[in-house]
Scaffold this motif. Structure first.
Motif, PDB file in Angstrom:
ATOM      1  N   LEU A 197      -6.564   7.895   1.593  1.00 29.19           N
ATOM      2  CA  LEU A 197      -5.322   7.409   0.988  1.00 29.19           C
ATOM      3  C   LEU A 197      -5.540   6.980  -0.455  1.00 29.19           C
ATOM      4  O   LEU A 197      -6.619   6.534  -0.818  1.00 29.19           O
ATOM      5  CB  LEU A 197      -4.765   6.246   1.799  1.00 29.19           C
ATOM      6  N   TRP A 198      -4.482   7.088  -1.256  1.00 33.54           N
ATOM      7  CA  TRP A 198      -4.586   6.635  -2.638  1.00 33.54           C
ATOM      8  C   TRP A 198      -4.829   5.138  -2.667  1.00 33.54           C
ATOM      9  O   TRP A 198      -4.504   4.435  -1.691  1.00 33.54           O
ATOM     10  CB  TRP A 198      -3.381   7.045  -3.460  1.00 33.54           C
ATOM     11  N   PRO A 199      -5.406   4.617  -3.737  1.00 31.43           N
ATOM     12  CA  PRO A 199      -5.674   3.172  -3.822  1.00 31.43           C
ATOM     13  C   PRO A 199      -4.378   2.373  -3.634  1.00 31.43           C
ATOM     14  O   PRO A 199      -3.359   2.676  -4.251  1.00 31.43           O
ATOM     15  CB  PRO A 199      -6.223   2.989  -5.243  1.00 31.43           C
ATOM     16  N   GLY A 200      -4.430   1.418  -2.762  1.00 31.42           N
ATOM     17  CA  GLY A 200      -3.280   0.559  -2.498  1.00 31.42           C
ATOM     18  C   GLY A 200      -2.421   0.982  -1.324  1.00 31.42           C
ATOM     19  O   GLY A 200      -1.657   0.171  -0.801  1.00 31.42           O
ATOM     20  N   ALA A 201      -2.496   2.223  -0.877  1.00 34.25           N
ATOM     21  CA  ALA A 201      -1.641   2.683   0.220  1.00 34.25           C
ATOM     22  C   ALA A 201      -1.950   1.953   1.522  1.00 34.25           C
ATOM     23  O   ALA A 201      -1.038   1.555   2.253  1.00 34.25           O
ATOM     24  CB  ALA A 201      -1.750   4.195   0.405  1.00 34.25           C
ATOM     25  N   ALA A 202      -3.225   1.768   1.816  1.00 35.83           N
ATOM     26  CA  ALA A 202      -3.591   1.039   3.038  1.00 35.83           C
ATOM     27  C   ALA A 202      -3.082  -0.395   2.970  1.00 35.83           C
ATOM     28  O   ALA A 202      -2.580  -0.930   3.966  1.00 35.83           O
ATOM     29  CB  ALA A 202      -5.103   1.066   3.243  1.00 35.83           C
ATOM     30  N   LYS A 203      -3.185  -1.003   1.808  1.00 34.60           N
ATOM     31  CA  LYS A 203      -2.678  -2.380   1.636  1.00 34.60           C
ATOM     32  C   LYS A 203      -1.167  -2.419   1.823  1.00 34.60           C
ATOM     33  O   LYS A 203      -0.626  -3.391   2.367  1.00 34.60           O
ATOM     34  CB  LYS A 203      -3.056  -2.926   0.260  1.00 34.60           C
ATOM     35  N   ASP A 204      -0.472  -1.371   1.381  1.00 33.79           N
ATOM     36  CA  ASP A 204       0.986  -1.308   1.569  1.00 33.79           C
ATOM     37  C   ASP A 204       1.336  -1.264   3.056  1.00 33.79           C
ATOM     38  O   ASP A 204       2.261  -1.954   3.506  1.00 33.79           O
ATOM     39  CB  ASP A 204       1.576  -0.083   0.870  1.00 33.79           C
ATOM     40  N   VAL A 205       0.608  -0.459   3.823  1.00 26.66           N
ATOM     41  CA  VAL A 205       0.834  -0.383   5.273  1.00 26.66           C
ATOM     42  C   VAL A 205       0.544  -1.743   5.897  1.00 26.66           C
ATOM     43  O   VAL A 205       1.322  -2.243   6.720  1.00 26.66           O
ATOM     44  CB  VAL A 205      -0.041   0.716   5.917  1.00 26.66           C
ATOM     45  N   GLU A 206      -0.555  -2.354   5.511  1.00 29.31           N
ATOM     46  CA  GLU A 206      -0.923  -3.673   6.041  1.00 29.31           C
ATOM     47  C   GLU A 206       0.134  -4.719   5.698  1.00 29.31           C
ATOM     48  O   GLU A 206       0.453  -5.587   6.510  1.00 29.31           O
ATOM     49  CB  GLU A 206      -2.293  -4.087   5.523  1.00 29.31           C
ATOM     50  N   HIS A 207       0.705  -4.629   4.504  1.00 23.88           N
ATOM     51  CA  HIS A 207       1.743  -5.573   4.087  1.00 23.88           C
ATOM     52  C   HIS A 207       2.991  -5.452   4.975  1.00 23.88           C
ATOM     53  O   HIS A 207       3.588  -6.458   5.361  1.00 23.88           O
ATOM     54  CB  HIS A 207       2.115  -5.321   2.616  1.00 23.88           C
ATOM     55  N   LEU A 208       3.362  -4.225   5.308  1.00 19.85           N
ATOM     56  CA  LEU A 208       4.546  -4.010   6.149  1.00 19.85           C
ATOM     57  C   LEU A 208       4.295  -4.328   7.615  1.00 19.85           C
ATOM     58  O   LEU A 208       5.237  -4.510   8.387  1.00 19.85           O
ATOM     59  CB  LEU A 208       5.017  -2.559   6.013  1.00 19.85           C
TER      60      LEU A 208
END
Length: 147
Positions: free
Chosen positions: A87-98
Motif C-alpha cells: 500500500l502507498w504510505p499512509g493507506a494502512a493508517k487510513d484503514v486503521e483510522h476508520l
C-alpha cells in the motif's frame, strides 16, 4: 451455486460493488461537505474495506469464524499477508483510522453515532480503490505462482 474455492472472488466483487455505491452517493452531491453524505457514504466505505480484506484473508486460507465475523478493519489488515507492504504510505493508517468507527457501528445505528473525524469523500474513494486493486493483484499473483 458457487464453489467454496471461489467465494473470495464473490466477496471481492461485493467489496467493489459497495465502493461503487459510495461513489454514486458522492457523485449525487458534488462539492457537498462530508457531513451531508457521511452516514451512508462511510457505511458503504467501511463494508467495502471489510469485504475486501476478508476476501484476501479467505483466499490466503484464513477461514476462522472470528475472522469472518470481525468488523475490526485494523485487525483484519494486520493479519493479511503481504498487503500492508504494497500500500502507498499512509493507506494502512487510513484503514486503521476508520476501524474504530466501523467496529463500533458509528454509521450503522443512531445510538452508536457520534461526530467522526473522517476524510473527504474523494480521498476515501481513492484509498479504497487503491486497497482493492492491491488485494486483487495479490490474489492474482499468488494464484498464478501456485500453478
Amino acid at each position: 451455486m458457487v464453489d467454496d474455492a471461489e467465494l473470495h472472488i464473490d466477496k471481492l466483487a461485493y467489496a467493489v460493488a459497495l465502493l461503487e455505491g459510495a461513489k454514486r452517493i458522492h457523485s449525487s452531491a458534488p462539492g457537498e461537505v462530508i457531513s451531508r453524505i457521511g452516514i451512508p457514504f462511510y457505511l458503504l466505505i467501511g463494508f467495502s474495506i471489510e469485504n475486501g480484506l476478508k476476501a484476501l484473508l479467505q483466499f490466503q486460507g484464513q477461514h476462522q469464524r472470528d475472522v469472518q465475523r470481525s468488523h475490526d478493519l485494523a485487525g483484519l489488515l494486520a493479519i493479511t499477508e503481504g498487503l500492508r507492504e504494497r500500500l502507498w504510505p499512509g493507506a494502512a493508517k487510513d484503514v486503521e483510522h476508520l476501524s474504530r468507527y466501523h467496529k463500533e457501528y458509528w454509521f450503522r445505528y443512531p445510538e452508536s453515532a457520534a461526530t467522526a473525524d473522517v476524510f473527504k469523500a474523494e480521498s476515501a474513494c481513492m484509498m479504497v480503490d487503491h486497497l482493492l486493486a492491491h488485494i486483487a493483484h495479490l490474489m492474482a499473483t499468488e494464484k498464478s505462482s501456485a500453478i
